[in-house]
Design a protein around this motif. Sequence first.
Motif, PDB file in Angstrom:
ATOM      1  N   ALA A  87     -33.105  -1.680   6.405  1.00  0.00           N
ATOM      2  CA  ALA A  87     -32.643  -2.378   5.210  1.00  0.00           C
ATOM      3  C   ALA A  87     -33.092  -1.711   3.923  1.00  0.00           C
ATOM      4  CB  ALA A  87     -33.120  -3.830   5.246  1.00  0.00           C
ATOM      5  N   VAL A  88     -34.312  -1.195   3.895  1.00  0.00           N
ATOM      6  CA  VAL A  88     -34.856  -0.603   2.664  1.00  0.00           C
ATOM      7  C   VAL A  88     -34.798   0.921   2.705  1.00  0.00           C
ATOM      8  CG1 VAL A  88     -36.884  -0.400   1.171  1.00  0.00           C
ATOM      9  CG2 VAL A  88     -36.349  -2.597   2.241  1.00  0.00           C
ATOM     10  N   ALA A 107     -26.449   1.914  -7.410  1.00  0.00           N
ATOM     11  CA  ALA A 107     -26.258   0.552  -6.900  1.00  0.00           C
ATOM     12  C   ALA A 107     -27.031   0.334  -5.603  1.00  0.00           C
ATOM     13  CB  ALA A 107     -24.775   0.276  -6.687  1.00  0.00           C
ATOM     14  N   GLN A 108     -26.952   1.306  -4.694  1.00  0.00           N
ATOM     15  CA  GLN A 108     -27.654   1.145  -3.418  1.00  0.00           C
ATOM     16  C   GLN A 108     -29.165   1.214  -3.592  1.00  0.00           C
ATOM     17  OE1 GLN A 108     -25.969   3.666  -0.198  1.00  0.00           O
ATOM     18  NE2 GLN A 108     -25.459   1.644   0.601  1.00  0.00           N
ATOM     19  N   GLN A 109     -29.622   2.060  -4.480  1.00  0.00           N
ATOM     20  CA  GLN A 109     -31.062   2.164  -4.688  1.00  0.00           C
ATOM     21  C   GLN A 109     -31.595   0.888  -5.333  1.00  0.00           C
ATOM     22  OE1 GLN A 109     -33.581   4.106  -3.124  1.00  0.00           O
ATOM     23  NE2 GLN A 109     -32.362   5.831  -3.823  1.00  0.00           N
ATOM     24  N   ARG A 110     -30.791   0.264  -6.196  1.00  0.00           N
ATOM     25  CA  ARG A 110     -31.201  -1.018  -6.775  1.00  0.00           C
ATOM     26  C   ARG A 110     -31.351  -2.070  -5.666  1.00  0.00           C
ATOM     27  NH1 ARG A 110     -31.392  -1.207 -12.192  1.00  0.00           N
ATOM     28  NH2 ARG A 110     -29.972   0.120 -13.432  1.00  0.00           N
ATOM     29  N   GLU A 111     -30.425  -2.076  -4.720  1.00  0.00           N
ATOM     30  CA  GLU A 111     -30.519  -3.006  -3.599  1.00  0.00           C
ATOM     31  C   GLU A 111     -31.806  -2.766  -2.816  1.00  0.00           C
ATOM     32  OE1 GLU A 111     -27.081  -2.610  -1.161  1.00  0.00           O
ATOM     33  OE2 GLU A 111     -25.686  -3.340  -2.677  1.00  0.00           O
ATOM     34  N   ALA A 112     -32.145  -1.499  -2.603  1.00  0.00           N
ATOM     35  CA  ALA A 112     -33.366  -1.163  -1.862  1.00  0.00           C
ATOM     36  C   ALA A 112     -34.601  -1.667  -2.601  1.00  0.00           C
ATOM     37  CB  ALA A 112     -33.448   0.344  -1.638  1.00  0.00           C
ATOM     38  N   VAL A 113     -34.621  -1.502  -3.932  1.00  0.00           N
ATOM     39  CA  VAL A 113     -35.744  -1.984  -4.733  1.00  0.00           C
ATOM     40  C   VAL A 113     -35.867  -3.501  -4.612  1.00  0.00           C
ATOM     41  CG1 VAL A 113     -36.636  -2.279  -7.078  1.00  0.00           C
ATOM     42  CG2 VAL A 113     -35.714  -0.067  -6.372  1.00  0.00           C
ATOM     43  N   GLU A 114     -34.749  -4.205  -4.748  1.00  0.00           N
ATOM     44  CA  GLU A 114     -34.762  -5.671  -4.681  1.00  0.00           C
ATOM     45  C   GLU A 114     -35.298  -6.154  -3.337  1.00  0.00           C
ATOM     46  OE1 GLU A 114     -30.791  -6.863  -5.521  1.00  0.00           O
ATOM     47  OE2 GLU A 114     -30.856  -6.156  -7.617  1.00  0.00           O
ATOM     48  N   LEU A 115     -34.872  -5.506  -2.248  1.00  0.00           N
ATOM     49  CA  LEU A 115     -35.326  -5.915  -0.924  1.00  0.00           C
ATOM     50  C   LEU A 115     -36.813  -5.631  -0.735  1.00  0.00           C
ATOM     51  CD1 LEU A 115     -32.309  -4.739   1.263  1.00  0.00           C
ATOM     52  CD2 LEU A 115     -32.968  -7.093   0.771  1.00  0.00           C
ATOM     53  N   ALA A 116     -37.271  -4.478  -1.215  1.00  0.00           N
ATOM     54  CA  ALA A 116     -38.689  -4.137  -1.082  1.00  0.00           C
ATOM     55  C   ALA A 116     -39.559  -5.130  -1.841  1.00  0.00           C
ATOM     56  CB  ALA A 116     -38.937  -2.716  -1.587  1.00  0.00           C
ATOM     57  N   VAL A 117     -39.136  -5.487  -3.045  1.00  0.00           N
ATOM     58  CA  VAL A 117     -39.893  -6.456  -3.852  1.00  0.00           C
ATOM     59  C   VAL A 117     -39.886  -7.818  -3.168  1.00  0.00           C
ATOM     60  CG1 VAL A 117     -39.950  -7.700  -6.047  1.00  0.00           C
ATOM     61  CG2 VAL A 117     -39.513  -5.235  -6.020  1.00  0.00           C
ATOM     62  N   ARG A 118     -38.710  -8.234  -2.689  1.00  0.00           N
ATOM     63  CA  ARG A 118     -38.578  -9.548  -2.046  1.00  0.00           C
ATOM     64  C   ARG A 118     -39.461  -9.659  -0.806  1.00  0.00           C
ATOM     65  NH1 ARG A 118     -32.592 -10.758  -0.527  1.00  0.00           N
ATOM     66  NH2 ARG A 118     -32.409 -10.010  -2.676  1.00  0.00           N
ATOM     67  N   ASP A 119     -39.576  -8.544  -0.074  1.00  0.00           N
ATOM     68  CA  ASP A 119     -40.356  -8.556   1.173  1.00  0.00           C
ATOM     69  C   ASP A 119     -41.848  -8.274   0.950  1.00  0.00           C
ATOM     70  OD1 ASP A 119     -37.992  -9.031   2.470  1.00  0.00           O
ATOM     71  OD2 ASP A 119     -37.707  -6.972   3.157  1.00  0.00           O
TER      72      ASP A 119
END
Length: 217
Positions: A123-124, A145-157
Amino acid sequence: MARAEICKLRSESEVAVAHLAEAERAFVGGQRPVDAAKARCWRGYLLTRAGDAEQGLPLATAGWAMLQHADDLGAVCRAGHDLGNVLRELGRYAESLPVFDRAIEAGDRLRAQGNTTEAIWGAVASRSGRAMSCSRLGRLDEAVAQQREAVELAVRDGNRVGEAVVRCHLATHLLERGDPGRGDLEAAEAMAQQARKVAEDGGLSARAEKARSVLDR
């Protein structure tokens, strides 16, 4: 395997490769072929990064051939991340995309099941790897866009190591795109500062140095 991970984060690649070779032998001896393939694939990635693609690519490819359709979603995440990165390191960007896609799919399924730990590599990390391939192909909007998604998931987890890594990559993509109308340079600077702080707080000296190099640019 855990020691190899620590050595990789400390930029001690040769030691990490040695640990992975030992892990693979132990897994083979213990009749655990999936774990052996994971160690093999990861060792192939580290060898390729160290400049030994002649040995690294066959190892990563062999590991992926066994794992890509495995029931072990965590193994799919890790092996897809490793082979995808190997292909990108060799300039085979388009070939890396479907490998990353399979790893991302597995990672997203794990996250949906509540398993954020094993999902990290799909996922990240694989999202981030795919974004880097897209950037090499000139698809910078997709990369950002995809790297932003990766950042959001890493922060969330709460994945601080992953956060430091993907923030640094996102800063690089924003710098590459450099669109004043979108405030890319200001966003790149802010993202690199955040990446540096997270890396320094976590003792990731090599990653902090990469963030500083983005700031210098």
